[in-house]
Design an enzyme around this catalytic site. Structure first.
Site, short mmCIF file in Angstrom:
data_model
loop_
_atom_site.label_atom_id
_atom_site.label_comp_id
_atom_site.label_asym_id
_atom_site.label_seq_id
_atom_site.Cartn_x
_atom_site.Cartn_y
_atom_site.Cartn_z
N LYS A 100 0.81 -1.23 0.00
CA LYS A 100 0.00 0.00 0.00
C LYS A 100 0.84 1.27 0.00
O LYS A 100 0.33 2.34 -0.32
CB LYS A 100 -0.96 -0.01 1.18
CG LYS A 100 -2.02 -1.10 1.09
CD LYS A 100 -2.92 -0.91 -0.11
CE LYS A 100 -3.94 -2.01 -0.22
NZ LYS A 100 -4.86 -1.85 -1.35
N ASP A 101 2.13 1.16 0.33
CA ASP A 101 3.01 2.33 0.20
C ASP A 101 2.98 2.88 -1.22
O ASP A 101 3.04 4.08 -1.44
CB ASP A 101 4.47 1.94 0.50
CG ASP A 101 4.74 1.75 1.98
OD1 ASP A 101 3.82 1.90 2.79
OD2 ASP A 101 5.91 1.44 2.31
#
Ligand code: PMP
Length: 344
Positions: free
Chosen positions: A48-49
């Site tokens: 998700k970064d």
């Protein structure tokens, strides 16, 4: 003359370019070569970064965001952590509306990363003004200059993986990849990665992983939303009770459903056999590989990339806790050896 110090300018420079690691033991009985794309190597320990950074930088490019503005999202999971991390470096306020179902650990973790967390009642419908969807929507309307990430319905979620995960895998496999196996939650990872890979080679098989209790597989096969498919399950981040527009169903060749129990055991097996400490959905993806292998999906020429979305440390009180496993009834006769080892 001063020598240049070999350092990154900030933690965000470490996002992406995660390693591909060959699986040597867990896939021993399956024909073909298997490689894990280990997303826990991102600085926020999950895939998700990539979307947090991409979505915020696109908003900056479009002139929507300036320092001091507010980022809003409805998640207590990996996306919340990533947005909080990116917001710190870029100087934004991070506001997260989360469900009261979220564990105290998760809420504390987000607050440790500077996020403002609003805990909203879990057992109200999505259109109730108290629900986390409505709270987030209202805050977005009320706070001037705010951006609502809305990952399930944001095209940029797909695009983040089209411009990073897809090209990385193509480059790392030197174009030899034959199959991609990836979990589908918002669908951003599988759709964006697949879009890039299919553009390079339309014959690459794109295999989605869904949960029992989720509508995605049935929708893929019928293009109809069937609410009978929906019931509670334990894996977080996999499957959904609605159809996200961040999923491009045309990119996916086939969905495989996996159970909570088998996925939990397979995650533990990956950690123990490969030494890669993975999260619950990595177990789900590997469980799908086992089921697909039994259906004859792979042969000795297969070069399969399996995405491992996050790190095992987020699941210490769940799949890596023997007591929790026992409470779920996950130790049956098949896993009795493990059950005998529990001492409480
Ligand atoms: N695994 C985990 C742990 C996740 O948090 C998510 C995101 N919901 C996924 C897999 C699925 O990724 P995507 O949302 O890109 O489909």
């Amino acid at each position: 003359m001063e020598k240049k110090i070999d350092a990154y300018n900030n933690i965000l420079e470490l996002i992406g370019n995660t390693p591909l690691i060959k699986l040597n033991t867990i896939t021993k009985e399956i024909p073909g070569d298997f490689y894990a794309k280990v997303e826990a190597f991102n600085p926020g320990h999950s895939t998700k970064d990539r979307i947090a950074l991409h979505i915020l930088e696109e908003a900056e490019r479009a002139g929507i965001l300036k320092p001091g503005d507010t980022i809003i999202e409805t998640t207590s999971g990996n996306t919340g952590f990533s947005i909080a991390m990116v917001s710190i470096i870029k100087g934004y306020e991070c506001v997260l509306a989360v469900s009261s179902k979220s564990s105290k650990d998760k809420i504390d973790m987000l607050r440790s990363m500077g996020a403002k967390v609003f805990v909203c009642p879990a057992h109200v419908s999505a259109d109730d003004p108290r629900s986390y969807y409505q709270v987030a929507k209202r805050m977005h309307e009320e706070i001037k200059g705010s951006v609502y990430i809305n990952q399930y319905f944001n095209e940029l979620n797909i695009n983040a993986h089209f411009v990073t995960t897809g090209p990385e895998i193509w480059e790392q496999t030197k174009g030899q990849i034959t199959h991609l196996v990836a979990c589908s939650g918002t669908g951003g990872t599988i759709s964006g990665t697949a879009k890039f890979l299919k553009e390079q080679n339309p014959n690459i098989r794109i295999l989605g992983v869904d949960a029992f209790g989720s509508v995605l597989k049935k929708y893929h096969e019928t293009r109809e939303f069937d609410s009978n498919e929906i019931y509670p399950y334990r894996i977080e981040g996999l499957g959904k009770n609605l159809i996200p527009t961040a999923t491009d169903f045309d990119m996916i060749d086939k969905f495989t459903k996996v159970s909570d129990e088998e996925s939990a055991h397979t995650a533990r097996e990956i950690s123990k056999t490969e030494g890669i400490f993975v999260g619950y959905t990595s177990g789900a993806a590997m469980q799908a590989v086992k089921q697909l292998a039994a259906e004859g999906e792979f042969d000795e020429n297969s070069k399969v990339v399996v995405i491992f979305p996050d790190h095992g440390s987020r699941y210490m009180s769940k799949i890596y806790c023997d007591h929790w496993m026992n409470e779920q009834g996950f130790y049956d006769s098949k896993h009795s050896e493990a059950a005998q080892k529990i001492e409480y």
